[in-house]
Scaffold this motif. Structure first.
Motif, PDB file in Angstrom:
ATOM      1  N   ASP A   1       2.022   0.182  -7.617  1.00 39.74           N
ATOM      2  CA  ASP A   1       3.041  -0.838  -7.341  1.00 39.74           C
ATOM      3  C   ASP A   1       2.471  -2.235  -7.546  1.00 39.74           C
ATOM      4  O   ASP A   1       3.176  -3.133  -8.005  1.00 39.74           O
ATOM      5  CB  ASP A   1       3.570  -0.700  -5.911  1.00 39.74           C
ATOM      6  N   TYR A   2       1.192  -2.412  -7.202  1.00 42.27           N
ATOM      7  CA  TYR A   2       0.560  -3.718  -7.388  1.00 42.27           C
ATOM      8  C   TYR A   2       0.475  -4.066  -8.876  1.00 42.27           C
ATOM      9  O   TYR A   2       0.673  -5.212  -9.265  1.00 42.27           O
ATOM     10  CB  TYR A   2      -0.837  -3.752  -6.769  1.00 42.27           C
TER      11      TYR A   2
ATOM     12  N   CYS B   1      -3.375  -6.464  -4.193  1.00 42.31           N
ATOM     13  CA  CYS B   1      -3.702  -5.363  -3.292  1.00 42.31           C
ATOM     14  C   CYS B   1      -4.569  -5.859  -2.143  1.00 42.31           C
ATOM     15  O   CYS B   1      -4.297  -5.567  -0.978  1.00 42.31           O
ATOM     16  CB  CYS B   1      -4.412  -4.247  -4.057  1.00 42.31           C
ATOM     17  N   HIS B   2      -5.602  -6.614  -2.467  1.00 43.98           N
ATOM     18  CA  HIS B   2      -6.501  -7.091  -1.424  1.00 43.98           C
ATOM     19  C   HIS B   2      -5.787  -8.042  -0.470  1.00 43.98           C
ATOM     20  O   HIS B   2      -5.972  -7.975   0.750  1.00 43.98           O
ATOM     21  CB  HIS B   2      -7.728  -7.767  -2.021  1.00 43.98           C
ATOM     22  N   ALA B   3      -4.943  -8.911  -1.015  1.00 41.51           N
ATOM     23  CA  ALA B   3      -4.205  -9.843  -0.163  1.00 41.51           C
ATOM     24  C   ALA B   3      -3.256  -9.092   0.774  1.00 41.51           C
ATOM     25  O   ALA B   3      -3.072  -9.484   1.929  1.00 41.51           O
ATOM     26  CB  ALA B   3      -3.419 -10.823  -1.022  1.00 41.51           C
ATOM     27  N   ASP B   4      -2.699  -7.997   0.292  1.00 41.23           N
ATOM     28  CA  ASP B   4      -1.751  -7.222   1.078  1.00 41.23           C
ATOM     29  C   ASP B   4      -2.443  -6.355   2.132  1.00 41.23           C
ATOM     30  O   ASP B   4      -1.990  -6.275   3.272  1.00 41.23           O
ATOM     31  CB  ASP B   4      -0.916  -6.343   0.146  1.00 41.23           C
TER      32      ASP B   4
ATOM     33  N   TRP C   1     -10.767  -4.030   0.673  1.00 42.94           N
ATOM     34  CA  TRP C   1     -11.078  -3.610  -0.700  1.00 42.94           C
ATOM     35  C   TRP C   1     -11.061  -2.095  -0.849  1.00 42.94           C
ATOM     36  O   TRP C   1     -10.734  -1.578  -1.913  1.00 42.94           O
ATOM     37  CB  TRP C   1     -12.443  -4.147  -1.127  1.00 42.94           C
ATOM     38  N   ARG C   2     -11.417  -1.395   0.199  1.00 44.41           N
ATOM     39  CA  ARG C   2     -11.483   0.073   0.118  1.00 44.41           C
ATOM     40  C   ARG C   2     -10.116   0.684  -0.151  1.00 44.41           C
ATOM     41  O   ARG C   2     -10.026   1.792  -0.661  1.00 44.41           O
ATOM     42  CB  ARG C   2     -12.080   0.657   1.399  1.00 44.41           C
ATOM     43  N   LYS C   3      -9.058  -0.023   0.187  1.00 39.85           N
ATOM     44  CA  LYS C   3      -7.707   0.469  -0.058  1.00 39.85           C
ATOM     45  C   LYS C   3      -7.230   0.122  -1.466  1.00 39.85           C
ATOM     46  O   LYS C   3      -6.107   0.451  -1.837  1.00 39.85           O
ATOM     47  CB  LYS C   3      -6.742  -0.094   0.979  1.00 39.85           C
TER      48      LYS C   3
END
Length: 81
Positions: free
Chosen positions: A3-4, A46-49, A53-55
């Motif tokens: 999605d990102y 992704c990181h902002a959301d 980072w692992r996600k």
């Protein structure tokens, strides 16, 4: 694709249309030249959301693969001192 990635692709398309009217930021120009602008933006989104980072391992791998497939390791090679 994640999605990102899809969100980043939409942002990139909008920015490309605006770039015809306005000057593009120097940082964005450098990232665009790598051929991995969308993958980079997807990783940032992704990181902002998630704030983790692992996600974002899928986005990280997509960026890494893009970076390598576009020959950026050779283009930006550095030497250890």
């Amino acid at each position: 694709m994640s999605d990102y990635y899809n969100q980043a692709l939409e942002i990139y398309k909008e920015e490309q249309q605006e770039a015809a009217v306005e000057d593009t930021d120097a940082w964005d120009k450098r990232i665009d030249k790598t051929g991995c602008y969308v993958e980079n933006l997807a990783l940032q989104l992704c990181h902002a959301d998630t704030n983790d980072w692992r996600k974002c391992l899928g986005e990280m791998n997509a960026f890494k693969n893009c970076w390598q497939s576009n020959g950026n390791n050779e283009r930006t090679s550095t030497k250890d001192v």
